[in-house]
Design a protein around this motif. Structure first.
Motif, PDB file in Angstrom:
ATOM      1  N   LEU A 134       0.838  -1.209   0.000  1.00 22.49           N
ATOM      2  CA  LEU A 134       0.000   0.000   0.000  1.00 22.49           C
ATOM      3  C   LEU A 134       0.872   1.259   0.000  1.00 22.49           C
ATOM      4  CD1 LEU A 134      -2.858  -1.043   2.471  1.00 22.49           C
ATOM      5  CD2 LEU A 134      -3.012  -0.764  -0.013  1.00 22.49           C
ATOM      6  N   ALA A 135       2.001   1.214   0.720  1.00 26.31           N
ATOM      7  CA  ALA A 135       2.910   2.363   0.732  1.00 26.31           C
ATOM      8  C   ALA A 135       3.438   2.623  -0.677  1.00 26.31           C
ATOM      9  CB  ALA A 135       4.061   2.112   1.700  1.00 26.31           C
ATOM     10  N   LEU A 136       3.774   1.544  -1.394  1.00 26.65           N
ATOM     11  CA  LEU A 136       4.276   1.717  -2.762  1.00 26.65           C
ATOM     12  C   LEU A 136       3.167   2.199  -3.693  1.00 26.65           C
ATOM     13  CD1 LEU A 136       6.697  -1.310  -2.984  1.00 26.65           C
ATOM     14  CD2 LEU A 136       7.293   1.104  -3.016  1.00 26.65           C
ATOM     15  N   ALA A 137       1.927   1.792  -3.418  1.00 24.53           N
ATOM     16  CA  ALA A 137       0.794   2.281  -4.222  1.00 24.53           C
ATOM     17  C   ALA A 137       0.645   3.790  -4.018  1.00 24.53           C
ATOM     18  CB  ALA A 137      -0.477   1.547  -3.838  1.00 24.53           C
ATOM     19  N   ALA A 138       0.847   4.242  -2.781  1.00 20.70           N
ATOM     20  CA  ALA A 138       0.776   5.688  -2.504  1.00 20.70           C
ATOM     21  C   ALA A 138       1.910   6.424  -3.214  1.00 20.70           C
ATOM     22  CB  ALA A 138       0.839   5.937  -0.998  1.00 20.70           C
ATOM     23  N   LEU A 139       3.038   5.726  -3.376  1.00 17.78           N
ATOM     24  CA  LEU A 139       4.171   6.311  -4.089  1.00 17.78           C
ATOM     25  C   LEU A 139       3.848   6.444  -5.583  1.00 17.78           C
ATOM     26  CD1 LEU A 139       6.987   7.162  -3.068  1.00 17.78           C
ATOM     27  CD2 LEU A 139       7.850   4.976  -3.878  1.00 17.78           C
ATOM     28  N   VAL A 140       3.081   5.477  -6.121  1.00 17.83           N
ATOM     29  CA  VAL A 140       2.655   5.548  -7.526  1.00 17.83           C
ATOM     30  C   VAL A 140       1.715   6.736  -7.726  1.00 17.83           C
ATOM     31  CG1 VAL A 140       1.453   4.345  -9.388  1.00 17.83           C
ATOM     32  CG2 VAL A 140       2.883   3.049  -7.825  1.00 17.83           C
ATOM     33  N   ALA A 141       0.917   7.034  -6.684  1.00 12.07           N
ATOM     34  CA  ALA A 141      -0.074   8.113  -6.798  1.00 12.07           C
ATOM     35  C   ALA A 141       0.604   9.462  -7.038  1.00 12.07           C
ATOM     36  CB  ALA A 141      -0.923   8.169  -5.531  1.00 12.07           C
ATOM     37  N   GLN A 142       1.844   9.614  -6.542  1.00  7.20           N
ATOM     38  CA  GLN A 142       2.482  10.931  -6.634  1.00  7.20           C
ATOM     39  C   GLN A 142       2.775  11.409  -8.059  1.00  7.20           C
ATOM     40  OE1 GLN A 142       5.599  10.969  -3.669  1.00  7.20           O
ATOM     41  NE2 GLN A 142       4.109  11.665  -2.182  1.00  7.20           N
ATOM     42  N   PRO A 143       3.451  10.617  -8.897  1.00 10.55           N
ATOM     43  CA  PRO A 143       3.624  11.101 -10.279  1.00 10.55           C
ATOM     44  C   PRO A 143       2.308  11.229 -11.030  1.00 10.55           C
ATOM     45  CG  PRO A 143       4.490   8.872 -10.043  1.00 10.55           C
ATOM     46  CD  PRO A 143       4.192   9.381  -8.657  1.00 10.55           C
ATOM     47  N   VAL A 144       1.319  10.386 -10.667  1.00 13.50           N
ATOM     48  CA  VAL A 144       0.004  10.490 -11.311  1.00 13.50           C
ATOM     49  C   VAL A 144      -0.622  11.840 -10.958  1.00 13.50           C
ATOM     50  CG1 VAL A 144      -2.322   9.507 -11.418  1.00 13.50           C
ATOM     51  CG2 VAL A 144      -0.332   7.984 -11.359  1.00 13.50           C
TER      52      VAL A 144
END
Lengths: 111, 170
Positions: free
Chosen positions: A53-63
């Motif tokens: 989930l932490a890495l998913a939140a990291l994906v959200a940033q460039p998006v």
């Protein structure tokens, strides 16, 4: 002294350099997140879920960065969401670290 | 046989134990298309290992099919190689030699023991690991090669386990 507020090239309204940075960041983070999802499906532990989930939140940033660039998200909202995602990542990683102790206790009993 | 079906058949021949997603990705075909053709290739064997569907050309027995699915995992290969070198070893020694956390080793041992590749011998509290069929297992190592995505996932697991695991005490 005055520093330029923006470096790099433009292609009409598009910031080429910024777009490249966002695309590279989105693709590499997505690859990492995919590895995490696969690992979580194999292991099924809470610690893996939290890291994923932490890495998913990291994906959200460039998006979010991309959405802000094309104007779908206002600069103020982008700023808040960006720092919100940072906070979420830290809380999730902290949760995974805290959970490690519990996971190991369970394993020791079985040994 | 259609050209697409022949391509799927060749890919399975080349990569025994390939799983469904890798098959669609490698051939750049749609999921439904691959499903349709797989249902019509008669001599392809299907095996479900750890929730994933693997496809095999004819000529591999049940033990070999399970072993091939397991040996696509980079860490499992390292464990098998360490056990082949040592003959037999205690779990702590294997984890040290491969450079993985004990929880990573135990996760892989679950599959390797279930697949009859590794055996656990219990001597009171002591556990000793060894390969069930050392030469046959090592021969199969050369048949498959983990993909980049599979390596990435295995290394991610190694990293997370080593970060979250306490140091070994035995």
């Amino acid at each position: 002294m005055n520093w330029p507020g923006h470096v790099g090239g433009h292609w009409e309204a598009l910031h080429v350099d910024f777009t490249v940075v966002l695309a590279v960041s989105a693709l590499t983070t997505a690859a990492l997140c995919l590895a995490a999802v696969t690992a979580y499906r194999r292991r099924g532990s809470r610690a893996y879920l939290l890291v994923t989930l932490a890495l998913a939140a990291l994906v959200a940033q460039p998006v979010l960065g991309g959405l802000a660039m094309v104007g779908a998200v206002s600069p103020a909202a982008h700023h808040t969401l960006e720092h919100g995602a940072d906070a979420v990542i830290v809380v999730l990683v902290l949760g995974a670290v805290y959970d490690a102790r519990r996971t190991n206790q369970g394993r020791e009993v079985g040994r | 046989m259609s050209e697409t079906r022949a391509r799927i058949r060749r890919e399975i021949e080349r990569e025994p134990g390939i799983h469904f997603r890798a098959l669609t990705r490698g051939l750049e075909l749609a999921t439904g298309q691959v499903q349709y053709h797989l249902g019509r290739i008669e001599d392809v064997r299907v095996e479900r290992v750890n929730g994933r569907t693997h496809y095999y050309p004819p000529g591999y027995d049940a033990w070999e099919r399970a072993a091939l699915a397991m040996l696509r995992r980079e860490t499992a290969r390292d464990v098998v190689a360490a056990l082949y070198d040592a003959g037999e070893a205690r779990p702590g020694t294997v984890a040290d030699r491969v450079g993985i956390a004990r929880s990573t080793l135990e996760h892989h041992l679950d599959g390797l023991v279930a697949g009859d590749i590794v055996q656990k011998r219990r001597d009171g509290n002591r556990v000793t690991l060894s390969l069930v069929h050392p030469d046959e297992t090592v021969a199969l190592l050369g048949t498959v090669e983990p993909s980049l995505a599979e390596r990435l996932t295995d290394r991610f697991e190694r990293l997370v386990d080593s970060l979250l695991d306490p140091p070994e005490r035995d």
